[in-house]
Design a protein around this motif. Structure first.
Motif, PDB file in Angstrom:
ATOM      1  N   LYS A  90       0.828  -1.203   0.000  1.00 53.41           N
ATOM      2  CA  LYS A  90       0.000   0.000   0.000  1.00 53.41           C
ATOM      3  C   LYS A  90       0.863   1.254   0.000  1.00 53.41           C
ATOM      4  N   ALA A  91       1.949   1.244   0.793  1.00 47.09           N
ATOM      5  CA  ALA A  91       2.834   2.407   0.863  1.00 47.09           C
ATOM      6  C   ALA A  91       3.473   2.690  -0.498  1.00 47.09           C
ATOM      7  N   PHE A  92       3.881   1.647  -1.198  1.00 48.01           N
ATOM      8  CA  PHE A  92       4.468   1.855  -2.523  1.00 48.01           C
ATOM      9  C   PHE A  92       3.424   2.367  -3.512  1.00 48.01           C
ATOM     10  N   LYS A  93       2.220   1.875  -3.393  1.00 41.03           N
ATOM     11  CA  LYS A  93       1.161   2.279  -4.317  1.00 41.03           C
ATOM     12  C   LYS A  93       0.798   3.750  -4.141  1.00 41.03           C
ATOM     13  N   GLU A  94       0.835   4.235  -2.903  1.00 40.46           N
ATOM     14  CA  GLU A  94       0.403   5.604  -2.613  1.00 40.46           C
ATOM     15  C   GLU A  94       1.545   6.608  -2.628  1.00 40.46           C
ATOM     16  N   ALA A  95       2.786   6.164  -2.838  1.00 44.55           N
ATOM     17  CA  ALA A  95       3.952   7.040  -2.745  1.00 44.55           C
ATOM     18  C   ALA A  95       3.999   8.061  -3.873  1.00 44.55           C
ATOM     19  N   ALA A  96       4.592   9.212  -3.577  1.00 39.70           N
ATOM     20  CA  ALA A  96       4.826  10.219  -4.612  1.00 39.70           C
ATOM     21  C   ALA A  96       5.964   9.806  -5.529  1.00 39.70           C
ATOM     22  N   HIS A  97       6.934   9.057  -4.990  1.00 36.53           N
ATOM     23  CA  HIS A  97       8.051   8.614  -5.822  1.00 36.53           C
ATOM     24  C   HIS A  97       8.545   7.262  -5.333  1.00 36.53           C
ATOM     25  N   VAL A  98       8.847   6.375  -6.264  1.00 32.20           N
ATOM     26  CA  VAL A  98       9.393   5.048  -5.973  1.00 32.20           C
ATOM     27  C   VAL A  98      10.664   4.867  -6.790  1.00 32.20           C
ATOM     28  N   SER A  99      11.703   4.399  -6.152  1.00 27.38           N
ATOM     29  CA  SER A  99      12.955   4.117  -6.858  1.00 27.38           C
ATOM     30  C   SER A  99      13.348   2.669  -6.637  1.00 27.38           C
ATOM     31  N   MET A 146      12.532   1.841  -2.723  1.00 27.04           N
ATOM     32  CA  MET A 146      12.199   2.813  -1.685  1.00 27.04           C
ATOM     33  C   MET A 146      11.080   3.709  -2.159  1.00 27.04           C
ATOM     34  N   ALA A 147      10.289   4.162  -1.199  1.00 25.77           N
ATOM     35  CA  ALA A 147       9.152   5.030  -1.500  1.00 25.77           C
ATOM     36  C   ALA A 147       9.160   6.236  -0.574  1.00 25.77           C
ATOM     37  N   THR A 148       8.863   7.412  -1.130  1.00 27.87           N
ATOM     38  CA  THR A 148       8.763   8.634  -0.327  1.00 27.87           C
ATOM     39  C   THR A 148       7.498   9.382  -0.683  1.00 27.87           C
ATOM     40  N   ASP A 149       7.097  10.264   0.226  1.00 25.42           N
ATOM     41  CA  ASP A 149       5.966  11.143  -0.068  1.00 25.42           C
ATOM     42  C   ASP A 149       6.472  12.383  -0.792  1.00 25.42           C
ATOM     43  N   ALA A 150       5.604  13.346  -1.004  1.00 30.28           N
ATOM     44  CA  ALA A 150       5.962  14.539  -1.784  1.00 30.28           C
ATOM     45  C   ALA A 150       7.000  15.405  -1.088  1.00 30.28           C
ATOM     46  N   ASP A 151       7.138  15.250   0.237  1.00 31.02           N
ATOM     47  CA  ASP A 151       8.107  16.049   0.991  1.00 31.02           C
ATOM     48  C   ASP A 151       9.437  15.335   1.194  1.00 31.02           C
ATOM     49  N   GLY A 152       9.595  14.159   0.617  1.00 29.41           N
ATOM     50  CA  GLY A 152      10.843  13.424   0.784  1.00 29.41           C
ATOM     51  C   GLY A 152      10.916  12.608   2.055  1.00 29.41           C
ATOM     52  N   MET A 153       9.784  12.411   2.707  1.00 26.59           N
ATOM     53  CA  MET A 153       9.768  11.557   3.900  1.00 26.59           C
ATOM     54  C   MET A 153       9.616  10.093   3.463  1.00 26.59           C
ATOM     55  N   LEU A 154      10.426   9.252   4.059  1.00 25.30           N
ATOM     56  CA  LEU A 154      10.396   7.839   3.706  1.00 25.30           C
ATOM     57  C   LEU A 154       9.083   7.191   4.116  1.00 25.30           C
ATOM     58  N   LEU A 155       8.528   6.432   3.201  1.00 25.69           N
ATOM     59  CA  LEU A 155       7.318   5.670   3.489  1.00 25.69           C
ATOM     60  C   LEU A 155       7.621   4.180   3.644  1.00 25.69           C
ATOM     61  N   ALA A 156       8.441   3.659   2.734  1.00 21.58           N
ATOM     62  CA  ALA A 156       8.673   2.208   2.762  1.00 21.58           C
ATOM     63  C   ALA A 156      10.005   1.865   2.131  1.00 21.58           C
ATOM     64  N   ARG A 157      10.543   0.724   2.584  1.00 22.64           N
ATOM     65  CA  ARG A 157      11.696   0.113   1.922  1.00 22.64           C
ATOM     66  C   ARG A 157      11.429  -1.382   1.795  1.00 22.64           C
ATOM     67  N   GLU A 158      11.802  -1.909   0.624  1.00 23.35           N
ATOM     68  CA  GLU A 158      11.775  -3.352   0.413  1.00 23.35           C
ATOM     69  C   GLU A 158      13.163  -3.800  -0.011  1.00 23.35           C
ATOM     70  N   MET A 159      13.703  -4.773   0.718  1.00 26.30           N
ATOM     71  CA  MET A 159      15.008  -5.347   0.391  1.00 26.30           C
ATOM     72  C   MET A 159      14.837  -6.803  -0.019  1.00 26.30           C
ATOM     73  N   ARG A 160      15.269  -7.116  -1.229  1.00 26.35           N
ATOM     74  CA  ARG A 160      15.343  -8.511  -1.672  1.00 26.35           C
ATOM     75  C   ARG A 160      16.832  -8.842  -1.789  1.00 26.35           C
ATOM     76  N   MET A 161      17.273  -9.773  -0.953  1.00 27.74           N
ATOM     77  CA  MET A 161      18.702  -9.998  -0.755  1.00 27.74           C
ATOM     78  C   MET A 161      19.047 -11.459  -1.024  1.00 27.74           C
ATOM     79  N   THR A 162      20.162 -11.672  -1.705  1.00 28.79           N
ATOM     80  CA  THR A 162      20.669 -13.016  -1.946  1.00 28.79           C
ATOM     81  C   THR A 162      22.096 -13.082  -1.439  1.00 28.79           C
ATOM     82  N   VAL A 163      22.372 -14.058  -0.594  1.00 32.95           N
ATOM     83  CA  VAL A 163      23.694 -14.229   0.000  1.00 32.95           C
ATOM     84  C   VAL A 163      24.292 -15.527  -0.532  1.00 32.95           C
ATOM     85  N   ASP A 164      25.521 -15.464  -1.025  1.00 27.48           N
ATOM     86  CA  ASP A 164      26.231 -16.670  -1.450  1.00 27.48           C
ATOM     87  C   ASP A 164      26.779 -17.351  -0.202  1.00 27.48           C
ATOM     88  N   ASN A 165      26.147 -18.455   0.183  1.00 29.28           N
ATOM     89  CA  ASN A 165      26.522 -19.164   1.399  1.00 29.28           C
ATOM     90  C   ASN A 165      27.797 -19.969   1.230  1.00 29.28           C
TER      91      ASN A 165
END
Length: 451
Positions: free
Chosen positions: A166-175, A292-311
């Protein structure tokens, strides 16, 4: 401000005289009466079934006192860092999983004899397909490295807080940005070494080069079923650790203990420099996809990390890297929603371990690049972007961490005052000086490392 006793002043190291004069005694220097010497036979194959090991010629060599293979090891002797990922063994049994894995050990009256005996051990392999890339290892039809994990995923860490989608959907900017951080070796002056000695009354003494002798003591007792009261671990001067000697147990530790018990003499194993690069651990490589997602003022809304580690082929601190970074990612900046998903993946490579802030270096490299990338996309100064979003003293973060002290904002504010941060940087000038900014937080302790 009152005068400080230590901060900002030169304080002599208490161990400096011994080290600079060469009088410091490292575990590698120790010579015990009647001591025998152990060496390791390395696999030449990255992935193969062990069809047969013929040790007869090595056993017949003058000066050889003992030859060990995986069949001589206790059936229940497996270890790691997380109990849910105990898969390491002293010597390969049934199959090898990376080039250099130990398939046999020789104990002799001298290192030279032990080395000569290694060449007399004949190993018959049946080659298996190998996989060295963690993304390929997760594909359907990839070679299975451990039968208990047919998808080659050794460990998964998933944490999710708030309404991420929901946070990503409503964000002013997503990178979105993809980053990676490669493996690194510690390259300590003193390689790993272990000397074991049993008393006539059944007491075990182990001399090893360890950052955590108390943990070594606990592991030897637990994994070898020896009462703690009968185990003593002694660490002398340690010739460099940097996290690589925090694991507290390597195959040479168990081999020296087992061999000393069988022979009734002290037994010394150590890694030569080549073995140190192969059999000791390194900083695990990581791969990230960060949104990452922010609102129109540059406040962070959400972060999603998809991480792969070579074990690598076995589990040491690799699962910890996937787990502990989840807490780091949710505790430096304020988010409304946060998701972390890490897959720690088996490959046919030597395995990763702890190194200087386990997991943090590669992870923070990725997340801070993502902060710079997002700031550039929204047209905000990267320092200002961070200052708007840092956690503050008294905050409770999205993952529930209570911040009782924090001077990050003050530190960054002061740092950018001391350099020409706002000045335009010269372009296309190979000699220009650049300024960068990053921040990090580190978690430690059993709760941070758990599944």
């Amino acid at each position: 401000m009152p005068e400080l006793a230590y901060i900002g002043k030169s304080v002599p190291r208490v161990d400096a005289p011994e080290k600079v004069t060469g009088r410091a005694v490292y575990t590698l220097d120790l010579q015990l009466p009647k001591m025998l010497y152990g060496k390791l036979k390395a696999s030449e194959m990255p992935h193969a079934l062990i069809k047969n090991i013929d040790t007869s010629r090595a056993e017949a060599l003058a000066g050889v006192r003992l030859v060990l293979t995986g069949e001589d090891m206790p059936d229940d002797l497996k270890w790691g860092v997380m109990p849910v990922c105990y898969d390491q063994v002293p010597l390969a049994r049934g199959k090898v999983r990376f080039i250099g894995e130990s398939v046999a050990a020789v104990v002799a009256t001298s290192e030279e004899v032990a080395k000569d005996a290694l060449d007399l051990i004949e190993v018959e392999y049946e080659d298996l397909p190998a996989v060295f890339d963690p993304f390929e290892a997760m594909q359907e039809g990839a070679p299975v490295i451990h039968e208990a994990k047919p998808d080659n995923i050794a460990f998964t860490k998933h944490m999710e807080f708030g309404e991420v989608d929901k946070a990503f959907k409503e964000a002013a900017h997503v990178s979105e940005i993809s980053t990676s951080a490669s493996r690194q070796a510690h390259c300590c002056f003193e390689t790993h070494v272990s000397i074991a000695e049993w008393s006539a009354s059944g007491n075990l003494t182990v001399y090893n080069s360890s950052q955590c002798p108390s943990l070594s003591h606990q592991y030897f007792s637990k994994l070898l079923h020896i009462p703690e009261s009968k185990v003593r671990v002694i660490t002398n001067f340690v010739g460099g650790g940097f996290g690589g000697k925090a694991t507290s147990k390597f195959n040479i530790d168990f081999l020296s203990i087992i061999a000393a018990k069988k022979l009734g003499c002290p037994v010394k194993f150590y890694y030569d420099r080549e073995e140190e690069f192969i059999l000791s651990t390194f900083r695990s490589s990581q791969h990230h996809i960060i949104r990452m997602a922010t609102d129109a003022d540059g406040m962070l809304l959400a972060r999603e990390m998809r991480m792969t580690v070579d074990n690598g082929a076995y589990s040491d601190y690799g699962p910890i890297v996937g787990a502990i970074t989840a807490h780091m990612g949710g505790s430096l900046y304020n988010f409304k929603a946060y998701r972390h998903h890490a897959n720690v993946v088996y490959t046919n490579a030597s395995y990763g371990g702890a190194m200087r802030g386990v997991g943090n270096g590669g992870y923070s490299f990725g997340t801070e690049l993502a902060m710079d990338h997002h700031a550039k996309e929204i047209g905000m100064d990267p320092a200002e972007f961070r200052l708007k979003n840092f956690v503050q003293k008294g905050d409770t973060t999205i993952i529930g961490a209570k911040i009782t002290s924090c001077g990050m904002s003050q530190c960054v504010t002061e740092a950018i005052k001391r350099v020409p941060w706002k000045e335009e940087r010269p372009k296309n000038d190979s000699k220009c000086t650049g300024y960068g900014l990053s921040a990090a937080v580190h978690f430690t302790g059993a709760r941070a490392m758990g599944p």
